[in-house]
Scaffold this motif. Structure first.
Motif: not given
Ligand SMILES: *[C@@H]1O[C@H](CO)[C@@H](O)[C@H](O)[C@H]1NC(C)=O
Length: 526
Positions: A209, A24, A207, A28-30
């Motif tokens: 998570s 993980k 992000n 990253v934030h997509e």
């Molecule tokens: C946020 O981080 C997690 C890994 O911890 C990843 O799986 C997830 O896709 C990320 N969320 C976004 C919106 O990029």
């Protein structure tokens, strides 16, 4: 030619191998939008957005004279008794700031739990840290935060920051960390005379998570802390401002384009450290983190700010976005293999490994090599490199070098060349270059093939480190170009910035301008 399909590599190419599946990267934030969402944003951009932006900017400017009045002539190291006019300025500023957030769509703020008094809990530990919008609770409580010294010179913003009496950390001052901790201690032990200090122990934005490793800064004074949770229960996450993702302005734009933005602040019961925790800030931090993670329902991941740096290391040779080196970094840190690794140690290691003459080790051999019992973590590291039950330790040394000096990628390549050269001429053949570049940079096989031909223009069948450097000088963007072949996703501009390392427990929401790379760059590199 043989190009094994190892995990450290396949994950790099974005495939779901065993390791990348549970790997993980919370930095990253997509963001992906449906056509309907895009339409909404478009409409909002033409209507509400400019109004809100103007209003918010106006509020910030309006706050400035009040903050200026309150800070002028104020002593830096003493708190004066609260006079009626100071109390008034405080109130006015809180109101203005509230209006500013209101105009940003944060119409109401849900607060759960009871905020402790400064005398009960001198330190507030806030998590997860994900954005500059995390300044909302700061302006609501007017608690102090830890900030970089440089931020006080920013016009308007700097004055507003000074108002809340931040603890400044300086990057130019070698002793700064110790002084910061001492200052936090001094204030924390003032028995409620000083305002509370709000600390984001993660030290950088994720992000949301998971909870990443906590920095010990907030826990070293050994005073009671109040854990505070932050949630943004919105349908779409326009808030997160991580190192790989939309930049500051895009976040602002998208957030202001939402009709309403929810935020929730939850004050957990004050946590008083035991005698043992007072002596061991890491234990204290870890226990508080567990409580917070449990309350948030989030997993704990042992990545730290430094790993974030690693992922963002810049230069012509840049780590790819999905690299498993983060996972590797976490594992070697857990085993304590990263501590005390200097250039010399790496060179010795390389020398030792060279003597193995490319023979491959099984997992027992590897644990012997590391001088570690055969634990799960050792096995996990092994599995990052293994192929048919064996691994090449040279790849481990390359990865270790990248992890320990992420910004000096050329040193790593040089070291790798030295390990792989067949004779003492510092030259490697194509297969070897492929291994070096894949382990260090995650560059795919077919790219190396082209690359090798480009460097070895005289067809000698092998290239030296100097050849490689010469090529790099002429073609500094080559990795970027080759990564693009693998990753059609455009690389966001914030990737070019890198977080500063001095102050791990700093709040991370001073303004940077993402549109001008160099400005953002100098800000973070200062
Ligand atoms: C946020 O981080 C997690 C890994 O911890 C990843 O799986 C997830 O896709 C990320 N969320 C976004 C919106 O990029």
């Amino acid at each position: 030619m043989r190009f094994p399909n190892r995990k450290l590599r396949t994950a790099v190419d974005g495939e779901d191998s065993g390791v990348s599946a549970h790997f993980k990267n919370p930095f990253v934030h997509e963001l992906r939008f449906t056509p309907l969402q895009k339409l909404k944003i478009a409409v909002m951009t033409m209507t509400l957005f400019p109004v809100r932006l103007l209003f918010a900017a106006f509020m910030m400017l309006l706050a400035w004279p009040f903050a200026f009045m309150a800070t002028v002539g104020r002593s830096e190291d003493a708190v004066e008794p609260l006079s009626w006019w100071r109390w008034l300025v405080d109130l006015v500023l809180k109101a203005i700031m509230r209006a500013m957030w209101f105009s940003g769509g944060f119409h109401w703020v849900r607060v759960k739990g009871r905020p402790a008094l400064p005398s009960e809990a001198p330190i507030l530990t806030m998590a997860p840290h994900s954005s500059y919008f995390d300044a909302i609770p700061v302006t609501m409580t007017m608690a102090s935060i830890v900030m970089k010294t440089e931020s006080k010179d920013i016009p308007v913003w700097g004055t507003l920051i000074k108002f809340i009496r931040p603890v400044f950390v300086s990057r130019s001052d070698q002793d700064s960390r110790r002084k910061t901790v001492e200052e936090i201690k001094r204030r924390a032990c003032s028995d409620g005379e000083w305002p509370q200090i709000m600390i984001f122990p993660e030290g950088t934005c994720t992000n949301r998570s998971c909870l990443i490793a906590f920095k010990p800064g907030a826990f070293i004074p050994g005073v009671p802390v109040q854990p505070v949770l932050l949630r943004y229960p919105n349908e779409m996450d326009t808030i997160s401002w991580t190192w790989q993702g939309p930049g500051a302005f895009k976040i602002l734009w998208l957030t202001l384009c939402q009709l309403h933005n929810s935020i929730e602040i939850e004050y957990l019961p004050t946590y008083t450290p035991s005698e043992e925790e007072k002596k061991d800030p890491a234990l204290f931090a870890s226990n508080v983190r567990h409580i917070m993670a449990k309350a948030l329902g989030l997993p704990i991941i042992d990545y730290s700010f430094e790993d974030c740096q690693l992922a963002m290391a810049k230069g012509p040779l840049r780590l790819p976005r999905h690299t498993c080196l983060l996972e590797f970094a976490r594992l070697v840190r857990r085993l304590g293999l990263k501590t005390g690794v200097t250039d010399e140690v790496l060179h010795e290691e390389a020398f030792k490994v060279r003597k193995l003459c490319g023979s491959r080790l099984d997992v027992e051999g590897f644990s012997q090599y590391l001088n570690q019992p055969l634990t799960e973590a050792v096995q996990d590291i092994f599995s990052l490199f293994e192929e048919h039950g064996k691994m090449d330790v040279r790849e481990y040394v390359i990865a270790l070098s990248v992890v320990c000096r992420p910004f000096r990628y050329l040193e790593t390549i040089k070291l790798a060349f030295r390990m792989f050269e067949a004779q003492e001429d510092g030259a490697v053949v194509e297969d070897e270059l492929a291994v070096v570049l894949k382990t260090a940079l995650g560059i795919g096989d077919f790219v190396v093939c082209d690359l090798f031909r480009a460097i070895d223009c005289q067809d000698k069948g092998k290239i030296t480190f100097d050849d490689f450097c010469r090529f790099l000088e002429n073609c500094p963007d080559f990795v970027e170009q080759y990564h693009c072949l693998h990753e059609p996703i455009p690389q966001p501009s914030r990737e070019s910035t890198s977080p500063s390392s001095t102050n791990g427990f700093c709040a991370d929401f001073s303004p940077r301008d993402p549109s001008t790379r160099s400005a953002a760059h100098s800000k973070k590199q200062d």
